[in-house]
Enzyme design. Structure first.
Site, short mmCIF file in Angstrom:
data_model
loop_
_atom_site.label_atom_id
_atom_site.label_comp_id
_atom_site.label_asym_id
_atom_site.label_seq_id
_atom_site.Cartn_x
_atom_site.Cartn_y
_atom_site.Cartn_z
N ASP A 172 34.34 -36.65 63.71
CA ASP A 172 34.00 -37.61 62.65
C ASP A 172 33.59 -36.89 61.36
OD1 ASP A 172 34.45 -39.98 64.02
OD2 ASP A 172 32.46 -39.98 64.94
N LYS A 198 32.53 -27.99 65.40
CA LYS A 198 31.31 -27.96 66.21
C LYS A 198 31.25 -29.16 67.13
CE LYS A 198 28.60 -30.79 65.74
NZ LYS A 198 27.75 -31.95 65.41
N THR A 199 30.86 -29.03 68.32
CA THR A 199 30.34 -30.07 69.21
C THR A 199 30.30 -29.54 70.63
OG1 THR A 199 30.54 -32.27 70.19
CG2 THR A 199 32.60 -31.29 69.48
P1 FBP Z 1 28.33 -34.41 68.19
O1 FBP Z 1 29.63 -35.02 68.58
O2 FBP Z 1 27.80 -34.91 66.90
O3 FBP Z 1 28.38 -32.91 68.24
O4 FBP Z 1 27.22 -34.81 69.26
C1 FBP Z 1 27.45 -34.69 70.62
C2 FBP Z 1 26.35 -35.29 71.45
O5 FBP Z 1 25.49 -34.28 71.96
C3 FBP Z 1 26.92 -36.12 72.59
O6 FBP Z 1 27.16 -35.33 73.73
C4 FBP Z 1 25.87 -37.18 72.79
O7 FBP Z 1 26.43 -38.36 73.31
C5 FBP Z 1 25.35 -37.41 71.40
O8 FBP Z 1 25.54 -36.19 70.71
C6 FBP Z 1 23.91 -37.82 71.36
O9 FBP Z 1 23.48 -37.82 70.04
P2 FBP Z 1 22.04 -38.30 69.57
O10 FBP Z 1 21.05 -37.33 70.11
O11 FBP Z 1 22.12 -38.25 68.08
O12 FBP Z 1 21.86 -39.66 70.11
#
Ligand code: FBP
Length: 549
Positions: A172, A198-199
């Protein structure tokens, strides 16, 4: 900041760089590129950044060493190695010219819009080298997508004389980086925008991106914990452990942990969807593994569950798609606003089809509530709030009770629950992530000095020793297609889900029956930083299998 002995020793680690980035570089450009889908629509939406070539850096005699000012943003969920992207970029811009400056926008993309920033210094950066977390400048989930935000960002960009913005994010955030690059290019503002993959979820990968950073360390951290639980489980022999692991949609983390730990059961959401399994089918599948082991006298085991599972059960997926539609205001494209939670639930119940209503009503009250109410700023259901591990174990217990009454099962079932997510997102990066991230950041400085915009920083060949890694850039438009999001068709980077025909899943599928019935646990142990390279520098099993290693 006070530090542990390990932190101090780790701070001195010099991350490895690809050979091509160890001196001056020049950009070798490939042929024009196309988006992965909807080519005509993506081209029309991104006339200034579409079709650009893939770039690879090769050593050169000299390079453009004009001083550059760069701003960096950490976007979305934390992922191990983010600090090394920042330090790699810092060292990269300074290696071009000591007068170069690096600014960090605070608490995510909102920092650019609200003009909240710091300027990095040697002392500041040194505090964070090779550490986990995003606390160096903080992260946030503000979406950068409105013209007013882009223009507000331009005010501070002009004031600081910034030449380029680097956005570190998932699919995103990199989609938004591409939209920002296109906007600044169309306006001829002379500001470049570069993305970094990143992720921890591992779902930002494709033919050009081998893996998103953080996946390696997060999976190794969860696998250490799962291994510890398996050893406890095999010692006490009295519990079934239901372990949910993060990964908003894709099951890459669950699959990688299964490849590392060999649990009795691992669900893969993408398979559940492909086989059109119902919630009851999933429950019966786990209950059968429990019953089969009980028949051998083994009333214990481990079940790994991907966080996004619920969304992949076809009936629930259909329901979620309609919830996303009805909860979006068609006039603004934003989430509808309600006076109270009850009002929102009523609105949902009155505006979804009877099929979807029946599915919603069949779910436990807390799951129903979460599905109706909780969304993140990108409009995604917050699956991390749904306690799937408890939901499944309760349903398995019920099914086993029925089987016991019918004389089909005669064991003992007692469950423990775990959710591993935040435990791994800020872990100190493994050597792989420390080196990969530092290289991604350093490489971004060369994309900028070579005048690129709308590119993602890319490092390839990472199953080889770091010196042989390939550095370059890929146009972000190349990864895009049109998808339905939040009730509207949008250009987005295609998310990489687990491929059922891919080598990692196939290997898992060939082993899982044996792992289910017997006790084949592997205990990976903690991440190691010093020692033999096969212990310290290895990549994930997923990446190794994908590359035929
Ligand atoms: P990103 O896709 O932004 O890297 O985030 C991944 C993640 O860790 C997911 O595995 C999880 O569902 C989500 O973030 C949880 O995000 P938050 O702590 O903001 O609720």
């Amino acid at each position: 900041m006070e530090k542990s002995a390990l932190q101090m020793a780790r701070a001195a680690y010099q991350p490895k760089l690809p050979k091509a980035l160890q001196g001056p570089v020049q950009a070798k450009e490939g042929a024009a590129t196309q988006s992965v889908g909807n080519q005509e629509e993506i081209k029309a939406l991104f006339p200034n950044t579409y079709g650009m070539p893939v770039v690879e850096f090769v050593p050169a005699e000299s390079e453009n060493n004009k001083a550059i000012n760069v701003g960096i943003i950490l976007s979305g969920g934390q992922a191990p190695g983010g600090h090394n992207v920042v330090s790699g970029l810092y060292d990269g811009v300074k290696s071009l010219n000591k007068e170069s400056k690096l600014y960090g926008f605070l608490m995510g993309p909102g920092g650019l819009v609200d003009h909240k920033y710091i300027e990095f210094t040697d002392e500041y950066i040194d505090e964070y080298r090779n550490t986990g977390g995003f606390d160096i400048i903080g992260s946030g989930r503000t979406k950068l997508e409105k013209e007013s935000q882009f223009e507000s960002g331009m005010e501070i960009i002009r004031k600081l004389g910034i030449n380029a913005i680097v956005i570190i994010g998932g699919d995103d955030s990199n989609t938004n980086a591409c939209v920002l690059a296109e906007y600044y290019a169309a306006k001829q503002y002379g500001v470049q925008v570069i993305g970094c993959p990143k992720t921890i979820d591992g779902d930002l990968k494709n033919e050009q991106i081998e893996t998103s950073f953080g996946f390696d360390t997060a999976c190794k951290t969860y696998s250490e914990l799962i291994g510890n639980i398996q050893r406890d489980c095999n010692s006490a022999r009295k519990y079934w452990h239901f372990i949910k692991v993060m990964g908003r949609s894709a099951s890459h983390i669950a699959l990688e942990c299964a490849l590392q730990c060999q649990p009795n059961v691992c669900l893969v959401s993408e398979e559940v969807e492909a086989k059109q399994m119902s919630l009851d089918d999933v429950v019966a599948y786990i209950a059968k593994a429990v019953a089969d082991r009980a028949a051998d006298g083994n009333n214990f085991g481990t079940v790994v569950i991907p966080e996004g599972l619920i969304e992949f059960i076809p009936a629930i997926k259909k329901l979620i798609a309609q919830l996303n539609e009805v909860l979006t205001d068609p006039a603004t494209g934003e989430s509808r606003v309600f006076g109270s939670a009850e009002e929102q639930i009523d609105f949902v119940l009155n505006n979804i089809t009877s099929d979807n209503k029946a599915v919603l009503e069949s779910l436990p009250a807390d799951v129903k509530r979460q599905l109706c109410l909780d969304r993140d700023p990108h409009g995604n259901v917050q699956v991390s709030l749904i306690e799937t591990e408890k939901l499944l174990s309760a349903m398995v217990a019920k099914k086993l009770g029925e089987w016991k009454a019918a004389g089909k099962y005669n064991g003992k079932f007692s469950a423990q629950h775990h959710f591993f997510g935040y435990e791994g997102r800020c872990a100190a990066p493994s050597n792989y992530d420390a080196d990969y991230c530092y290289s991604l950041g350093y490489n971004a400085s060369r994309l900028i000095s070579n005048g690129k915009t709308g590119y993602m920083s890319v490092i390839k060949n990472t199953t080889a020793p770091a010196a042989e890694w390939i550095a370059g850039g890929v146009p972000i438009t190349m990864m895009m297609n049109i998808e339905r999001r939040n009730g509207a068709n949008k250009p987005v980077i295609r998310k990489a889900l687990v491929e059922l025909e891919g080598a990692p899943f196939k290997y898992f599928a060939s082993k899982r029956e044996e792992w289910a019935k017997q006790t084949c646990y592997v205990y990976p142990g903690p991440i190691q930083y010093w020692g033999p390279t096969e212990v310290c520098d290895q990549c994930t099993r997923t990446l190794a299998l994908e590359q035929g290693k």
